[in-house]
Design a protein around this motif. Structure first.
Motif, mmCIF file in Angstrom:
data_model
loop_
_atom_site.group_PDB
_atom_site.id
_atom_site.type_symbol
_atom_site.label_atom_id
_atom_site.label_comp_id
_atom_site.label_asym_id
_atom_site.label_seq_id
_atom_site.Cartn_x
_atom_site.Cartn_y
_atom_site.Cartn_z
ATOM 1 N N TRP A 22 27.301 -62.964 -42.494
ATOM 2 C CA TRP A 22 28.554 -62.997 -43.248
ATOM 3 C C TRP A 22 29.146 -64.395 -43.362
ATOM 4 O O TRP A 22 30.306 -64.540 -43.737
ATOM 5 C CB TRP A 22 29.571 -62.062 -42.603
ATOM 6 C CG TRP A 22 29.257 -60.617 -42.836
ATOM 7 C CD1 TRP A 22 28.939 -60.026 -44.027
ATOM 8 C CD2 TRP A 22 29.222 -59.587 -41.854
ATOM 9 N NE1 TRP A 22 28.715 -58.686 -43.847
ATOM 10 C CE2 TRP A 22 28.874 -58.376 -42.517
ATOM 11 C CE3 TRP A 22 29.447 -59.548 -40.485
ATOM 12 C CZ2 TRP A 22 28.757 -57.167 -41.859
ATOM 13 C CZ3 TRP A 22 29.331 -58.338 -39.819
ATOM 14 C CH2 TRP A 22 28.989 -57.167 -40.507
ATOM 15 N N ASP A 39 30.460 -65.206 -46.961
ATOM 16 C CA ASP A 39 31.689 -64.489 -47.286
ATOM 17 C C ASP A 39 32.864 -65.031 -46.480
ATOM 18 O O ASP A 39 33.961 -65.234 -47.018
ATOM 19 C CB ASP A 39 31.521 -62.992 -46.996
ATOM 20 C CG ASP A 39 30.615 -62.306 -48.003
ATOM 21 O OD1 ASP A 39 30.561 -62.757 -49.157
ATOM 22 O OD2 ASP A 39 29.956 -61.325 -47.625
ATOM 23 N N LEU A 99 35.160 -57.708 -42.692
ATOM 24 C CA LEU A 99 33.841 -57.773 -43.334
ATOM 25 C C LEU A 99 32.876 -56.813 -42.648
ATOM 26 O O LEU A 99 32.090 -56.121 -43.315
ATOM 27 C CB LEU A 99 33.311 -59.205 -43.282
ATOM 28 C CG LEU A 99 34.045 -60.222 -44.154
ATOM 29 C CD1 LEU A 99 33.587 -61.651 -43.819
ATOM 30 C CD2 LEU A 99 33.803 -59.943 -45.643
ATOM 31 N N THR A 139 35.390 -55.340 -48.980
ATOM 32 C CA THR A 139 34.746 -56.283 -49.899
ATOM 33 C C THR A 139 35.471 -57.619 -49.946
ATOM 34 O O THR A 139 36.668 -57.711 -49.635
ATOM 35 C CB THR A 139 34.691 -55.716 -51.324
ATOM 36 O OG1 THR A 139 36.035 -55.603 -51.837
ATOM 37 C CG2 THR A 139 34.001 -54.354 -51.344
ATOM 38 N N ARG A 140 34.723 -58.640 -50.344
ATOM 39 C CA ARG A 140 35.314 -59.971 -50.488
ATOM 40 C C ARG A 140 36.472 -59.937 -51.487
ATOM 41 O O ARG A 140 37.519 -60.559 -51.274
ATOM 42 C CB ARG A 140 34.248 -60.970 -50.959
ATOM 43 C CG ARG A 140 34.775 -62.391 -51.092
ATOM 44 C CD ARG A 140 33.828 -63.303 -51.839
ATOM 45 N NE ARG A 140 32.606 -63.596 -51.099
ATOM 46 C CZ ARG A 140 31.762 -64.588 -51.434
ATOM 47 N NH1 ARG A 140 32.035 -65.351 -52.482
ATOM 48 N NH2 ARG A 140 30.670 -64.793 -50.736
#
Length: 257
Positions: free
Chosen positions: A43, A46, A67, A72-73
């Motif tokens: 991750w 992100d 995360l 979601t981002r």
């Protein structure tokens, strides 16, 4: 230096140095201690993309938790505050304890493997050459105002051949807001320019009447989002500064056109 020339104060992380890899690795270690998880998945991309939503260090493990939970981002970018607060409430997180764990993890890492910790910091393209040029010319007069400890800032710069005057570094150890550090500098020079990558910090300074003489610049290459940069372009007190402009003529930074 001519008295008419402003001094130039720079933030460190997000303006001079890119420390996102260190932020992520420290957060992973803290997350492991808080939630007892050793493998977190991949991750980092992100996490780094979402770094601008973080206002305080204790939030970093919460971001990684979000995360890991599958948020979601896009959702985090748009609704970070309520998502953060929901996780804190649902998991009964103690913000002070989380902040303490992050600090302790970082302190242990620094004590056990300082070189490894320092190696995770990278400098933005051309920044070091520009600093060297300014230091050699002794204009503008340079200062660093940062929440990173001054001794580590000095060490990171020294490793790159930059002998920045240590007396000109206001780090975490001064234990005061950046606005107060700027006030101290104004006692020495009535004109100051400040480059920061955090929109919230710049807005706070812009709202203080006694700091109206400080020219404020948002570093477009730092830890901020397109929305923050768009906001800066419309703000009456804050100018958006590109990396190309940073490397250009210092005297032209103030030109909005």
């Amino acid at each position: 230096m001519p008295s008419s020339a402003p001094l130039l104060a720079l933030d460190f992380d997000g303006v001079i140095c890119n420390g996102l890899s260190e932020y992520f690795q420290t957060t992973c270690r803290a997350y492991g201690e808080i939630w007892g998880v050793e493998s977190l998945g991949d991750w980092e991309a992100d996490f780094c993309a979402l770094r601008p939503v973080i206002e305080s260090g204790w939030e970093m493990p919460i971001l990684l938790r979000a995360l890991a939970m599958g948020v979601t981002r896009e959702a985090i970018a748009q609704r970070w505050a309520p998502i953060r607060d929901e996780i804190v409430k649902a998991e009964r997180c103690d913000r002070i304890k989380i902040a303490t764990v992050v600090d302790q993890v970082r302190d242990r890492w620094i004590q056990e493997d300082l070189n490894g910790w320092l190696a995770l910091h990278h400098f933005y393209p051309g920044i070091l050459d520009q600093l060297q040029t300014w230091l050699a010319a002794k204009t503008p007069e340079l200062w660093i105002i940062s929440t990173k400890e001054g001794r580590f800032i000095a060490q990171l710069l020294h490793q790159q051949g930059i002998n920045f005057p240590t007396g000109h570094i206001f780090g975490k150890e001064v234990k005061r807001p950046k606005a107060d550090s700027l006030r101290q500098l104004l006692f020495q020079q009535p004109k100051a320019w400040f480059v920061e990558d955090r929109m919230e910090t710049l807005q706070n300074i812009a709202d203080q009447p006694d700091l109206q003489v400080v020219e404020l610049f948002l570093a477009a290459w730092g830890y901020n989002t397109p929305q923050m940069r768009n906001f800066a372009e419309k703000h009456p007190r804050i100018r958006l500064l590109s990396l190309a402009q940073f490397h250009g003529d210092f005297g032209e930074w103030g030109d909005r056109g």
